[in-house]
Motif scaffolding. Structure first.
Motif, short mmCIF file in Angstrom:
data_model
loop_
_atom_site.label_atom_id
_atom_site.label_comp_id
_atom_site.label_asym_id
_atom_site.label_seq_id
_atom_site.Cartn_x
_atom_site.Cartn_y
_atom_site.Cartn_z
N TYR A 32 -59.48 -7.60 13.49
CA TYR A 32 -58.28 -6.77 13.32
C TYR A 32 -57.79 -6.25 14.67
CZ TYR A 32 -55.53 -2.56 12.41
OH TYR A 32 -54.55 -1.59 12.43
N GLN A 33 -58.72 -5.70 15.45
CA GLN A 33 -58.37 -5.15 16.76
C GLN A 33 -57.83 -6.24 17.68
OE1 GLN A 33 -58.17 -2.07 17.46
NE2 GLN A 33 -59.27 -1.18 15.70
N ALA A 34 -58.43 -7.43 17.60
CA ALA A 34 -57.99 -8.54 18.45
C ALA A 34 -56.58 -8.98 18.05
CB ALA A 34 -58.96 -9.71 18.32
N ALA A 35 -56.32 -9.05 16.75
CA ALA A 35 -55.00 -9.46 16.28
C ALA A 35 -53.93 -8.47 16.72
CB ALA A 35 -55.01 -9.59 14.75
N MET A 36 -54.21 -7.18 16.62
CA MET A 36 -53.25 -6.16 17.04
C MET A 36 -52.99 -6.22 18.55
SD MET A 36 -52.15 -4.50 14.40
CE MET A 36 -51.49 -2.97 15.07
N ALA A 37 -54.07 -6.41 19.31
CA ALA A 37 -53.93 -6.50 20.77
C ALA A 37 -53.12 -7.73 21.16
CB ALA A 37 -55.31 -6.55 21.42
N ASN A 38 -53.40 -8.86 20.51
CA ASN A 38 -52.66 -10.09 20.80
C ASN A 38 -51.19 -9.95 20.42
OD1 ASN A 38 -54.91 -11.44 21.80
ND2 ASN A 38 -55.47 -12.28 19.80
N GLY A 39 -50.93 -9.23 19.33
CA GLY A 39 -49.55 -9.02 18.91
C GLY A 39 -48.77 -8.21 19.93
N ARG A 40 -49.40 -7.17 20.46
CA ARG A 40 -48.74 -6.35 21.48
C ARG A 40 -48.50 -7.15 22.76
NH1 ARG A 40 -51.99 -2.18 18.95
NH2 ARG A 40 -53.79 -2.75 20.23
N THR A 41 -49.46 -8.01 23.11
CA THR A 41 -49.29 -8.85 24.30
C THR A 41 -48.14 -9.84 24.10
OG1 THR A 41 -51.64 -8.70 24.84
CG2 THR A 41 -50.42 -10.53 25.81
N ALA A 42 -48.05 -10.39 22.90
CA ALA A 42 -46.98 -11.34 22.60
C ALA A 42 -45.61 -10.66 22.70
CB ALA A 42 -47.17 -11.92 21.20
N ILE A 43 -45.52 -9.43 22.27
CA ILE A 43 -44.27 -8.68 22.40
C ILE A 43 -43.91 -8.50 23.87
CG2 ILE A 43 -43.24 -6.38 22.15
CD1 ILE A 43 -44.54 -6.15 19.44
N GLN A 44 -44.88 -8.14 24.66
CA GLN A 44 -44.66 -7.94 26.09
C GLN A 44 -44.11 -9.21 26.73
OE1 GLN A 44 -45.41 -4.86 27.77
NE2 GLN A 44 -44.14 -5.82 29.31
N SER A 45 -44.58 -10.38 26.24
CA SER A 45 -44.14 -11.67 26.79
C SER A 45 -42.90 -12.21 26.08
CB SER A 45 -45.28 -12.69 26.66
OG SER A 45 -46.44 -12.25 27.33
N LYS A 46 -42.35 -11.43 25.16
CA LYS A 46 -41.15 -11.81 24.40
C LYS A 46 -41.40 -13.00 23.48
CE LYS A 46 -37.89 -9.94 27.78
NZ LYS A 46 -36.66 -10.20 28.60
N HIS A 47 -42.65 -13.20 23.07
CA HIS A 47 -42.99 -14.24 22.10
C HIS A 47 -43.06 -13.58 20.71
CE1 HIS A 47 -45.06 -16.43 25.69
NE2 HIS A 47 -43.75 -16.66 25.66
N TYR A 48 -41.89 -13.30 20.17
CA TYR A 48 -41.83 -12.48 18.97
C TYR A 48 -42.36 -13.18 17.72
CZ TYR A 48 -38.88 -9.81 22.12
OH TYR A 48 -38.41 -9.13 23.21
N THR A 49 -42.17 -14.48 17.62
CA THR A 49 -42.69 -15.21 16.46
C THR A 49 -44.21 -15.16 16.45
OG1 THR A 49 -40.79 -16.72 16.47
CG2 THR A 49 -42.75 -17.44 15.29
N GLN A 50 -44.82 -15.31 17.62
CA GLN A 50 -46.27 -15.21 17.71
C GLN A 50 -46.74 -13.79 17.36
OE1 GLN A 50 -47.77 -16.48 21.49
NE2 GLN A 50 -46.86 -18.53 21.37
#
Length: 298
Positions: A32-50
């Motif tokens: 769960y923690q990994a998924a949330m962290a990866n989601g925030r990183t994807a937002i930072q990179s503008k990879h919104y679908t990811q």
């Protein structure tokens, strides 16, 4: 003796089940923690679908988890706002961006981006209102057969660098069509005047030509007809065709058009006067035509 064995066995089984449950819970928490962290990183990179996929994965690890749901909903609304902006649905884009920026306890990155985009959309909406007003005036002048004056009004749009941005493509296409109609109207008026004069006697031809033109054209149209080049351009003055006091040649226009194309701007859709204006503005700002095209024509 047998009773004691069963007691021990029961304790061992309980410990094993408890250990498995604890281990499984710990693993799920890490996922769960990994998924949330990866989601925030994807937002930072503008990879919104990811990012959406990561937050959905986090929700699978923790059903109905409020933080994960907030992040997912905020991301989806931001993507919806971006799509609305691309589709020139400015009112919807404004609404979505405002919703994203007001979201609490979610992505601060999206809040910052939505705030900036909301301001952009407000500016675009104001420009649309202004451009529509100018276009309406030009349309009215066309309906009144004041073709030259209509083209002069359209000049206010075509010389505005912002008007070339993709946000205003529909209005830009309408303006192009109106300019074409104005030029056709001017040509028809001139041809009609010339045909009438040709039927007069040679001795009276010089005198009657001016009188016939004056009768069929307004003063503004006479001026526009005088400057009209016959190459389907909107009416311009002599000064507007010069660069640093010298007339811009056809060869210079062709070369400049190639430069603008190379800069990533579709110069083939530009009239000769559009190209002249770009050359004049680049010179005025003290930058190369390539740099001007990249900064102001895209």
């Amino acid at each position: 003796m047998k009773k004691w064995v069963w007691v021990v066995a029961t304790i061992v089984v309980a410990l094993l089940i408890g250990g498995y449950a604890y281990s499984n819970h710990h693993a799920t928490a890490k996922e769960y923690q990994a998924a949330m962290a990866n989601g925030r990183t994807a937002i930072q990179s503008k990879h919104y679908t990811q990012a959406e996929s990561y937050f959905q994965n986090a929700l699978k690890r923790r059903l109905n988890d409020k933080p994960a749901q907030r992040y997912l909903t905020q991301t989806q609304r931001y993507v919806s706002a971006e799509n609305a902006l691309s589709g020139r649905k400015f009112a919807l884009a404004q609404k979505r961006y405002d919703t994203v920026k007001s979201t609490k306890n979610a992505s601060d990155v999206l809040v910052t981006r939505a705030t900036s985009k909301s301001k952009l959309v407000k500016g675009i909406s104001a420009n649309v209102k202004q451009f529509k007003k100018i276009l309406k005036t030009a349309n009215g002048q066309n309906q009144a057969l004041n073709y030259g004056q209509s083209n002069t009004t359209l000049d206010e749009l075509f010389t505005n660098a912002k008007f070339r941005q993709s946000y205003y493509k529909n209005l830009y296409d309408q303006a192009l069509a109106l300019r074409k109609a104005n030029n056709a109207g001017q040509t028809a008026a001139i041809s009609s005047s010339s045909s009438s004069d040709a039927s007069s006697s040679a001795a009276a031809s010089s005198s009657n030509t001016t009188n016939s033109s004056s009768a069929s054209l307004t003063s503004s149209e006479q001026s526009a007809a005088k400057n009209y080049s016959g190459s389907n351009e909107y009416t311009v003055t002599k000064k507007q065709q010069e660069l640093n006091g010298k007339t811009i040649t056809a060869a210079q226009i062709t070369s400049a058009r190639s430069t603008i194309n190379a800069a990533g701007v579709q110069a083939d859709a530009m009239s000769d006067q559009d190209v002249r204006v770009a050359m004049q503005q680049a010179s005025k700002k003290g930058v190369s035509l390539t740099k001007y095209a990249q900064q102001y024509l895209k």
